[in-house]
Every structure is written in C-alpha cells, then in structure tokens.
Design a protein around this motif. Sequence first.
Motif, PDB file in Angstrom:
ATOM      1  N   LEU A 162      -5.906   5.168 -19.498  1.00  0.00           N
ATOM      2  CA  LEU A 162      -7.146   5.066 -18.539  1.00  0.00           C
ATOM      3  C   LEU A 162      -7.204   3.777 -17.898  1.00  0.00           C
ATOM      4  N   ASN A 163      -6.658   2.647 -18.280  1.00  0.00           N
ATOM      5  CA  ASN A 163      -6.486   1.364 -17.619  1.00  0.00           C
ATOM      6  C   ASN A 163      -5.726   1.529 -16.313  1.00  0.00           C
ATOM      7  N   GLY A 164      -4.528   2.392 -16.314  1.00  0.00           N
ATOM      8  CA  GLY A 164      -3.806   2.575 -15.478  1.00  0.00           C
ATOM      9  C   GLY A 164      -4.729   3.311 -14.200  1.00  0.00           C
ATOM     10  N   ILE A 165      -5.465   4.629 -14.789  1.00  0.00           N
ATOM     11  CA  ILE A 165      -5.982   5.245 -13.713  1.00  0.00           C
ATOM     12  C   ILE A 165      -7.116   4.445 -12.931  1.00  0.00           C
ATOM     13  N   MET A 166      -7.669   3.621 -13.755  1.00  0.00           N
ATOM     14  CA  MET A 166      -8.902   2.713 -13.431  1.00  0.00           C
ATOM     15  C   MET A 166      -8.416   1.887 -12.289  1.00  0.00           C
ATOM     16  N   ALA A 167      -7.141   1.560 -12.308  1.00  0.00           N
ATOM     17  CA  ALA A 167      -6.561   0.601 -11.261  1.00  0.00           C
ATOM     18  C   ALA A 167      -6.699   1.050  -9.927  1.00  0.00           C
TER      19      ALA A 167
ATOM     20  N   MET B 224      -9.541  -1.163  -0.932  1.00  0.00           N
ATOM     21  CA  MET B 224     -10.327  -0.067  -1.368  1.00  0.00           C
ATOM     22  C   MET B 224     -10.340   1.076  -0.449  1.00  0.00           C
ATOM     23  N   LEU B 225     -10.306   1.037   0.624  1.00  0.00           N
ATOM     24  CA  LEU B 225     -10.440   2.089   1.753  1.00  0.00           C
ATOM     25  C   LEU B 225      -8.886   2.994   1.434  1.00  0.00           C
ATOM     26  N   ALA B 226      -7.869   2.020   1.285  1.00  0.00           N
ATOM     27  CA  ALA B 226      -6.517   2.758   1.178  1.00  0.00           C
ATOM     28  C   ALA B 226      -6.486   3.654   0.094  1.00  0.00           C
ATOM     29  N   HIS B 227      -6.861   2.915  -0.921  1.00  0.00           N
ATOM     30  CA  HIS B 227      -6.612   3.554  -2.634  1.00  0.00           C
ATOM     31  C   HIS B 227      -7.345   4.707  -2.540  1.00  0.00           C
ATOM     32  N   SER B 228      -8.752   4.549  -1.853  1.00  0.00           N
ATOM     33  CA  SER B 228      -9.673   5.810  -1.997  1.00  0.00           C
ATOM     34  C   SER B 228      -8.992   7.062  -1.084  1.00  0.00           C
ATOM     35  N   ARG B 229      -8.122   6.705  -0.190  1.00  0.00           N
ATOM     36  CA  ARG B 229      -7.589   7.632   0.779  1.00  0.00           C
ATOM     37  C   ARG B 229      -6.400   8.370  -0.126  1.00  0.00           C
ATOM     38  N   TYR B 230      -5.837   7.558  -0.927  1.00  0.00           N
ATOM     39  CA  TYR B 230      -4.685   7.876  -1.574  1.00  0.00           C
ATOM     40  C   TYR B 230      -5.099   8.806  -2.947  1.00  0.00           C
ATOM     41  N   ILE B 231      -6.233   8.128  -3.458  1.00  0.00           N
ATOM     42  CA  ILE B 231      -6.701   9.227  -4.514  1.00  0.00           C
ATOM     43  C   ILE B 231      -7.180  10.601  -4.071  1.00  0.00           C
TER      44      ILE B 231
ATOM     45  N   LEU C 282       0.944  -1.325  -0.058  1.00  0.00           N
ATOM     46  CA  LEU C 282      -0.128  -0.072  -0.007  1.00  0.00           C
ATOM     47  C   LEU C 282       0.726   1.328  -0.011  1.00  0.00           C
ATOM     48  N   THR C 283       2.139   1.150   0.658  1.00  0.00           N
ATOM     49  CA  THR C 283       2.968   2.404   0.615  1.00  0.00           C
ATOM     50  C   THR C 283       3.308   2.398  -0.814  1.00  0.00           C
ATOM     51  N   ARG C 284       3.707   1.476  -1.653  1.00  0.00           N
ATOM     52  CA  ARG C 284       4.125   1.738  -2.874  1.00  0.00           C
ATOM     53  C   ARG C 284       2.595   2.151  -3.826  1.00  0.00           C
ATOM     54  N   ASP C 285       1.749   1.593  -3.353  1.00  0.00           N
ATOM     55  CA  ASP C 285       0.487   2.125  -4.200  1.00  0.00           C
ATOM     56  C   ASP C 285       0.108   3.641  -4.259  1.00  0.00           C
ATOM     57  N   GLU C 286       0.504   4.106  -2.891  1.00  0.00           N
ATOM     58  CA  GLU C 286       0.380   5.550  -2.550  1.00  0.00           C
ATOM     59  C   GLU C 286       1.049   6.380  -3.577  1.00  0.00           C
ATOM     60  N   ARG C 287       2.544   6.074  -3.848  1.00  0.00           N
ATOM     61  CA  ARG C 287       3.218   6.740  -4.857  1.00  0.00           C
ATOM     62  C   ARG C 287       2.605   6.582  -6.382  1.00  0.00           C
ATOM     63  N   TRP C 288       2.493   5.334  -6.587  1.00  0.00           N
ATOM     64  CA  TRP C 288       1.819   4.819  -8.012  1.00  0.00           C
ATOM     65  C   TRP C 288       0.697   5.372  -8.527  1.00  0.00           C
ATOM     66  N   SER C 289      -0.385   5.645  -7.254  1.00  0.00           N
ATOM     67  CA  SER C 289      -1.698   6.151  -7.619  1.00  0.00           C
ATOM     68  C   SER C 289      -1.703   7.686  -7.932  1.00  0.00           C
TER      69      SER C 289
END
Length: 696
Positions: free
Chosen positions: A377-382, A486-493, A345-352
């Motif tokens: 678009l595919n990467g954004i939707m991830a 889902m919650l973590a990515h929502s916070r990152y977005i 999730l730490t990595r995903d925060e940077r990638w998001s």
Amino acid sequence: MSAKKAERPFRWRGIAFIRRALLAVFVFGQTAIACYYLLWILPYHGGTVLEQALLALFALLYSWIAVGFWTAVFGLVIRLTGGDRYSLLKRHTPEQLDATPLARTAIVMPIYHEPVQKTLRGLRAVYRDLERTGQLEHFEFYILSDSRDPDVWLEEQTAWQYMCDELGAEGRLFYRRRTVNLNYKSGNVADFLRRWGRRSRYMVVLDADSLLSGKTLVRMVQLMQREPRTGILQTNPTLINGQSLFARLQQFANRVYSPLFATGLAAVQMGDAAFWGHNAIIRNDAFMRHCGLRKLPGFGLFKGPIMSHDFVEAAYMGRAGYEVWLEPGLGQSHEESPPTLGDELTRDERWSKGNLQHLWIMLFGRKLRFAHRMAFLNGIMAYVASPLWLLFLILTTVEATQMALTPIDYFPEDHQGLFPLWPEWRPEWAIGLALSTAALLFLPKFFAIFDVLVRRQARQFGGFIRLFFSVMIEILISVLLAPVRMLAHSRYILGAFLNFSLSWAGQNRTEETTWRDALVSQAPGMVIGFAWSAFAWTLDTVFFLWSLPVAIPLVLAAPTCVLLSRVRAGRLFKKRGLLIIPEERQRSLLMEDAADQGRLSPHQDGLTSFEEAILSPRLNRMHQDLARLPRGVVRRESLNRLAQLCLDFGPDALTRSELSHLCRDRESLAWLHNAAWRSSPESFWGERLAVLSAMD
C-alpha cells in the motif's frame, strides 16, 4: 542457562506490534483532528456531496504524509537514544561478528544497455575493496547481461575479459548474456539461480550504479550467518557522484534526510521490511524455494509478468516464515541518482505501473503478512497520491467556483428541513490547518539538521550555515518540482490503468536536458498552470493567491528542468560549498577506485565494438570462445549468407538482430576475421584495417 538463552531465536514481533500501534495512534489521531478542522473550515461543514468528497480525499492524503512525519520522528528519537537495540547489528558485538566464519557468496550485477566502462569500473572497485579485506576467496562475481545491441554486449565481453586479466580474477569473475529477455531483471536473476544458485549460500544483488564496500559485504554475510531465519538483509543506499544540479540536490536530500526515515522505517518494520531490489544480501535456498514469481492472472494491468518484483519477493519470503530486515547501520552502500528530472520521471513511469500491479497481490495474495500488505500500500500510494492531490485541487476549484458564481444554498443536499444551514468561513482555522500540513512536510528536514548537529557532523556538510542554506535550497526546489511530478505521475497512473505498453531500457546517467525536450515534455503542464491561474484571477483574488504555489511551478517547469540538468550549475553550487555531502569531502578507497577513468580495455577510435571484434586477433579469439556452434544445415546456410553480406557491404547492411546472430556464431566470427584481413584496401574492411593499423 545463559548459553541456552543466547541460542533462542529473538522474539521481535511483540515489540513491532507495539511500535506499529503507536504509529497508528499518532497518524490517525492527528488526521482525525485535522479533518475536524477542515469540516468546520468548509462553508457547509460537510453538508454537500462535494464537501464530503473533499473531506475523504483530505483524510487519505493527510494520513499519508502523517505516516512519513511520524516515521521521521521515530527515527530521530531512536538515533538520539543510541540506535535501535533490537536491530541485527545491535544484537551481536563486533567481536562476535568478526569471529563468524563466512560462507560462499555470489555478487551478481544484472545489466541492460548500461554505460559499459563506468558500470564495470564500479564492479572492479567492489572487487578490489573486497580484496583489501582479505576475504575475497569467499566471493564470486557474476555479470548478467540482457543487452540486445551487439555493439554493447561485445564491449561488455571485452571489458570483462580485460577485468579478469587485470585483477587475476579468472574463475572468480563470470559473464553471461541471455539470448532471450524473459521477465526483465527478475528473470535475469532467476536464470542465474537456476544455473548457479547452488554454488553459493548467499547472493548480493547490485544495480549497474551500485557500490558496496568490502567491509560492508563481509559484515552482511556474517550477519546472515548468525541470523538463520533472515532471508533478505537490505542496506540503506546513499546517493553519490551527482554532477548535475538535479542529481546534487537528490544526493544531498538523501544523505541528510534518509538516516532519520530509514531508522524510523526499520524500527517499525523490523523483520517485515521491504526489499528494494539491490544492495542487499539474499539467502539463496529460501529465495529459490519460495520467491518464484508467477504471472498475474487478472486482466489488463493485472495480467502478465510482475514488473516490480522486489516488494513481492520480500512478501513471499515473509510468507515462508523468513525475516526481511532493513539495517541502516550498514554503511558504505551507494548508488547514483538520475541526472535530470526527465530521467527520473521516465524511471517513475515504469515503477508506477509495477507498483500498481501490487494492488492485485495486496488484495488477493494468500497468507501474506499484514506488514507486507501495508508495504504494498505504501508503494502504491507513492504514485497514487499524485492523482489524488490533483483530484483534491479540482474539487477545491469546483467548490470555490460554486461559492463565487452561484447563490448561497441554505438547504444543501443532506440538510433538508425547517432550518437553513448558514455558510461560515473560518480563515484563522484554514491558516492553522495549512500550517499543520506544511509542518508535516517540512519539519522532518529540520529534524535532520538537528540530528546532524547533535552528531557533530555539520562540518562534513560544509558547516552549519552552508548546511542550513542547502536545506532551504532543497526545500525551494522540491516545492517547484512537486506540481510537475504530480501531473506526470497522474498521467502515468492513468496510462497504467489503461494498460499502455512500456519499453524497458537502460537509464541515462550523463546527458543534460535540451530546451526543446523541456518545452515539449512540459508544455501541457505549463498551459494547465497558466490557464488555472488565469481562471482563479477572474474568479476570486484569494483563490488566485491560493493557486499560485501550484500554478507558478507548472508555468516555470521547462526552465526549471533545463537549469537542474546542467552540470555547470551543479559545479557552481559545489564550488560555493552548497549541497555538499561527506563522501565528497573524504572519499573512500572504494569511491576512488570507481572514479578511475582508465578504460578496462583498449579502444580504437573510429571503430565500433563489432568492427574491433572482427579485426582484432585477440578480441576475435575471445569472442569465439564465448560464442557457440549452430545446429542445422538451414541455420548454417542463413549465417553464411549474413556473413557474406557483412563482408561485402559492412555491418550497416545488416539489422541489429542479424549482427547478433553472427556474433553468437563461432564459425561466422572466425570466417569474417580471416576474410576481412584479406580484403582489398578499397573495400569497407580494408578501410577499417587502415584505421586499426594507424592506431597501432
């Protein structure tokens, strides 16, 4: 005639158009049917604004997962019929490729505060594997460091020197550390290309945990030689070396499922594929001419340097008329998974944040190919899919609350007239739609089992029974992790759109998650899950049961994170023959070399890398050779003051930046070495010398 025909460039765009059109028909056709079912499941059949919003969200999310499903179906069909005959590997016979002369190729590894010994052992394994092919003379190796901590980059320099001595790689294995971190990894690679890009025709980019076999590297160069319009050739890396239960789950899922998805993705994208930033080969001249990354000119998130550079570079390569190919048939390409969910999730925060930046390029980038815009678009939707799912859950909760607590509205907003709109419930349709969605998510996993059985590879995964139970375990854990992600990515977005700053750091590849860290990081989700489930219980029994697949994983998030991070749990599953991958049952020479635990350089216990660099005569001379002479009297005086301070009170008296200045200065290194050896036994350096002497 046949010779002229063979020289013609392969025309693949018509085939790609047909495949993409077929995929679109399947995805949008299935989504339209699902939306029709949902329309009649909703009590007012889309007659309210709330239901219309639910329908729009559902259509977007259902089509998103349908793309993944049909990509896997394409992959299965292609693999069952012998592979994609239009792929790069299928266009040339092995004999033709073997007869193709190689060109000079640079293998570059950008690193930033990575575990030095482990990282460079992997690079040494790649070097040795290339040596076994007999084609080593065509390759050069470059370690490109952005590390800032002097103890880290001094150890890097020491390990590099010992690698050169051990391998006899002087003049073939190079090390460079940038003193200014500009534009992260992409800036590091750009700095290399400006200095040495014209020394070689191709460049292979590795991550710190990458492994590529010598045979695969040679084949990649041969393919590039025979395909002059190919600018980037991307392999499909498989995950290896997982120790924790989380890493073992990730590598098992990757190894079993990715052949289907990668084959289907390659078949649809063809020469408009994406670039994943590593384990790929790049045509240097095209890359240098066309793939420079300008800063985004927008506002907030969309202003400044591009964080996720790889998709952008692939799009720019395509804009210049070059092709980008994903070739799943190139085996023995590996990387590693983060060991814990927290690290992922730490990595995903940077990638998001990096992927969201692509929205600007997707919308306003000039002359980009449509396929590359869809890749953006595919990467954004991830990542955006997570807040959309969260919003969908919120709206369904609002809908359920209205139906339970407010009187029935026979004349909703969009239904004004003489006749009322009677609410209807169709539970059997709702069950069918739920099963359809579940099928999109889980059927590809069973397609993968079928693919393994057809290829008679089940024994490599522990046998059919263990393979089946491993897949079921992976499905269970993925269900438990989905709401947490889902919650973590929502916070990152949300943070990305608010343009919160992010730090760039090396990845943790070894540590387990503590209970304290798990409870602190997962507490908000646990509270939300419990509160939502309690509210659903007071509202309606059916709605409470519907909420449990999301609420229970959130409530159990902390113990789940702790358990998955445990190496002992991973070893227990491995001992039972579960979550096994073929690379564990039959390890290659490449992997055996990388697993060699011997240090690349001697190390004195009790001494830091900086202390060794000052006290060891050999290491001190080597670091002097890599250092430089400062310019200016003022700078000389400042360095002399820092050196005296270090001599009197030790390195702890200086900041990391001040130590770095000393280590980059040849005269300071030489002066400190001589002065430290003349220090009294009671001084700091005298005590350090005693430690050094005791080890000798």
